[in-house]
Write an enzyme that holds these catalytic residues in place. Sequence first.
Site, PDB file in Angstrom:
ATOM      1  N   GLU A  97       1.021  -1.062  -0.354  1.00 26.03           N
ATOM      2  CA  GLU A  97       0.089   0.113  -0.336  1.00 26.03           C
ATOM      3  C   GLU A  97       1.176   1.226  -0.427  1.00 26.03           C
ATOM      4  O   GLU A  97       1.982   1.681   0.259  1.00 26.03           O
ATOM      5  CB  GLU A  97      -0.509   0.166   1.794  1.00 26.03           C
ATOM      6  CG  GLU A  97      -2.291  -0.399   1.329  1.00 26.03           C
ATOM      7  CD  GLU A  97      -3.661   0.658   0.214  1.00 26.03           C
ATOM      8  OE1 GLU A  97      -2.431   1.781  -0.297  1.00 26.03           O
ATOM      9  OE2 GLU A  97      -4.266   1.580   0.699  1.00 26.03           O
ATOM     10  N   ASP A  98       0.009   2.143  -0.597  1.00 27.66           N
ATOM     11  CA  ASP A  98       0.826   3.082  -0.362  1.00 27.66           C
ATOM     12  C   ASP A  98       0.770   4.286   1.220  1.00 27.66           C
ATOM     13  O   ASP A  98       1.689   4.714   2.007  1.00 27.66           O
ATOM     14  CB  ASP A  98       0.668   4.549  -1.180  1.00 27.66           C
ATOM     15  CG  ASP A  98      -0.917   4.646  -1.392  1.00 27.66           C
ATOM     16  OD1 ASP A  98      -1.474   3.866  -0.557  1.00 27.66           O
ATOM     17  OD2 ASP A  98      -1.681   6.232  -2.078  1.00 27.66           O
ATOM     18  N   ASP A 101      -4.311   5.731   6.432  1.00 25.61           N
ATOM     19  CA  ASP A 101      -5.466   6.286   6.952  1.00 25.61           C
ATOM     20  C   ASP A 101      -5.471   6.295   7.839  1.00 25.61           C
ATOM     21  O   ASP A 101      -5.242   5.608   8.996  1.00 25.61           O
ATOM     22  CB  ASP A 101      -5.641   7.302   5.414  1.00 25.61           C
ATOM     23  CG  ASP A 101      -5.858   8.637   6.188  1.00 25.61           C
ATOM     24  OD1 ASP A 101      -5.004   9.586   6.838  1.00 25.61           O
ATOM     25  OD2 ASP A 101      -7.221   9.490   5.991  1.00 25.61           O
ATOM     26  N   PHE A 150      -2.638  15.720   4.542  1.00 28.85           N
ATOM     27  CA  PHE A 150      -2.380  15.141   2.906  1.00 28.85           C
ATOM     28  C   PHE A 150      -1.327  14.879   2.647  1.00 28.85           C
ATOM     29  O   PHE A 150      -0.792  16.249   2.633  1.00 28.85           O
ATOM     30  CB  PHE A 150      -3.834  15.972   2.547  1.00 28.85           C
ATOM     31  CG  PHE A 150      -4.287  15.227   1.342  1.00 28.85           C
ATOM     32  CD1 PHE A 150      -5.080  13.865   1.608  1.00 28.85           C
ATOM     33  CD2 PHE A 150      -3.432  15.236   0.587  1.00 28.85           C
ATOM     34  CE1 PHE A 150      -5.335  13.127   0.453  1.00 28.85           C
ATOM     35  CE2 PHE A 150      -4.259  14.602  -1.173  1.00 28.85           C
ATOM     36  CZ  PHE A 150      -5.228  13.335  -0.426  1.00 28.85           C
ATOM     37  N   ARG A 163       1.243  12.537  -8.052  1.00 30.88           N
ATOM     38  CA  ARG A 163       1.636  11.737  -8.624  1.00 30.88           C
ATOM     39  C   ARG A 163       3.637  11.471  -8.329  1.00 30.88           C
ATOM     40  O   ARG A 163       4.612  10.622  -8.398  1.00 30.88           O
ATOM     41  CB  ARG A 163       1.310  10.848  -8.865  1.00 30.88           C
ATOM     42  CG  ARG A 163      -0.228  10.144  -9.187  1.00 30.88           C
ATOM     43  CD  ARG A 163      -0.668   9.410  -9.073  1.00 30.88           C
ATOM     44  NE  ARG A 163      -2.082   8.655  -9.191  1.00 30.88           N
ATOM     45  CZ  ARG A 163      -3.048   8.627  -7.926  1.00 30.88           C
ATOM     46  NH1 ARG A 163      -2.125   7.986  -8.016  1.00 30.88           N
ATOM     47  NH2 ARG A 163      -4.592   8.029  -8.499  1.00 30.88           N
TER      48      ARG A 163
HETATM   49  P1  IMP Z   1      -7.619   4.738   4.040  1.00 31.83           P
HETATM   50  O1  IMP Z   1      -8.523   3.503   4.044  1.00 31.83           O
HETATM   51  O2  IMP Z   1      -8.201   5.809   5.212  1.00 31.83           O
HETATM   52  O3  IMP Z   1      -6.087   3.949   5.573  1.00 31.83           O
HETATM   53  O4  IMP Z   1      -7.125   4.974   3.344  1.00 31.83           O
HETATM   54  C1  IMP Z   1      -6.287   4.695   1.937  1.00 31.83           C
HETATM   55  C2  IMP Z   1      -6.056   5.626   0.621  1.00 31.83           C
HETATM   56  O5  IMP Z   1      -6.510   6.671   0.805  1.00 31.83           O
HETATM   57  C3  IMP Z   1      -4.772   5.709  -0.145  1.00 31.83           C
HETATM   58  O6  IMP Z   1      -4.473   3.897  -0.350  1.00 31.83           O
HETATM   59  C4  IMP Z   1      -4.342   6.452  -0.568  1.00 31.83           C
HETATM   60  O7  IMP Z   1      -5.141   6.277  -1.964  1.00 31.83           O
HETATM   61  C5  IMP Z   1      -6.143   7.434   0.140  1.00 31.83           C
HETATM   62  N1  IMP Z   1      -5.070   8.387   0.288  1.00 31.83           N
HETATM   63  C6  IMP Z   1      -5.099   8.734   2.415  1.00 31.83           C
HETATM   64  N2  IMP Z   1      -4.180   9.595   2.701  1.00 31.83           N
HETATM   65  C7  IMP Z   1      -3.940   9.465   1.889  1.00 31.83           C
HETATM   66  C8  IMP Z   1      -3.159  11.207   1.779  1.00 31.83           C
HETATM   67  O8  IMP Z   1      -2.489  11.630   2.467  1.00 31.83           O
HETATM   68  N3  IMP Z   1      -2.232  11.604   0.279  1.00 31.83           N
HETATM   69  C9  IMP Z   1      -3.071  10.857  -0.885  1.00 31.83           C
HETATM   70  N4  IMP Z   1      -3.756   9.671  -1.089  1.00 31.83           N
HETATM   71  C10 IMP Z   1      -4.071   9.542   0.077  1.00 31.83           C
END
Ligand code: IMP
Length: 175
Positions: A97-98, A101, A150, A163
């Site tokens: 995963e990148d 959050d 963010f 990106r």
């Molecule tokens: P989560 O489900 O809230 O943990 O979010 C995961 C996904 O949200 C990541 O794979 C990203 O694609 C996107 N995301 C969450 N935070 C950020 C951020 O700070 N920048 C860019 N994408 C984010």
Amino acid sequence: MENLRLSPLISEDEIRNRVVKLGATITDKFKGKDVVVVGVLKGSFMFFADLIRAIDTDLSCDFVGVSSYSGTQSSGEVKINLDLSRSIKGRHVVLVEDIVDTGLTMNYLRRHLENHKPQALLTASLLLKPDALKEKCEVDLVGFKIPNDFVVGYGLDYQGYFRNLPYIAQVSNIN
Ligand code: IMP
């Protein structure tokens, strides 16, 4: 893009050094095994490309695509729009995963992959925002823990842009 300020947070050098270490850890765990590395599109593509080159064992690549974000907010609902192309049953799998959050996507994908009965599943995320977690989320390998802001760059986007930045930056509105 207009009205946005980018503040560098993690440099190219820091990313490169950390990714090499993560690759070495995965190599130690899975040396001699035939590994499937699963990247989460789109955000992980750059991390994924560097990470697999830092892993020294036989491996193949697959991808899943998910959506849960609009702008800078999670919708709270994870949807798979691209699924695995081959079975991972009985395989050694690394999920890449990148960023974690809220933790919803990682938890959803972990469950999704576990349903396919891999022999071993290791999860890796380049970034983790501990203060943004909405549910308990265990990630085996984390590149960097970052503040709850963010971020963009190195594959991560804001509305599809940024990106291509080779480093990670925080985004803020100037107005
Ligand atoms: P989560 O489900 O809230 O943990 O979010 C995961 C996904 O949200 C990541 O794979 C990203 O694609 C996107 N995301 C969450 N935070 C950020 C951020 O700070 N920048 C860019 N994408 C984010």
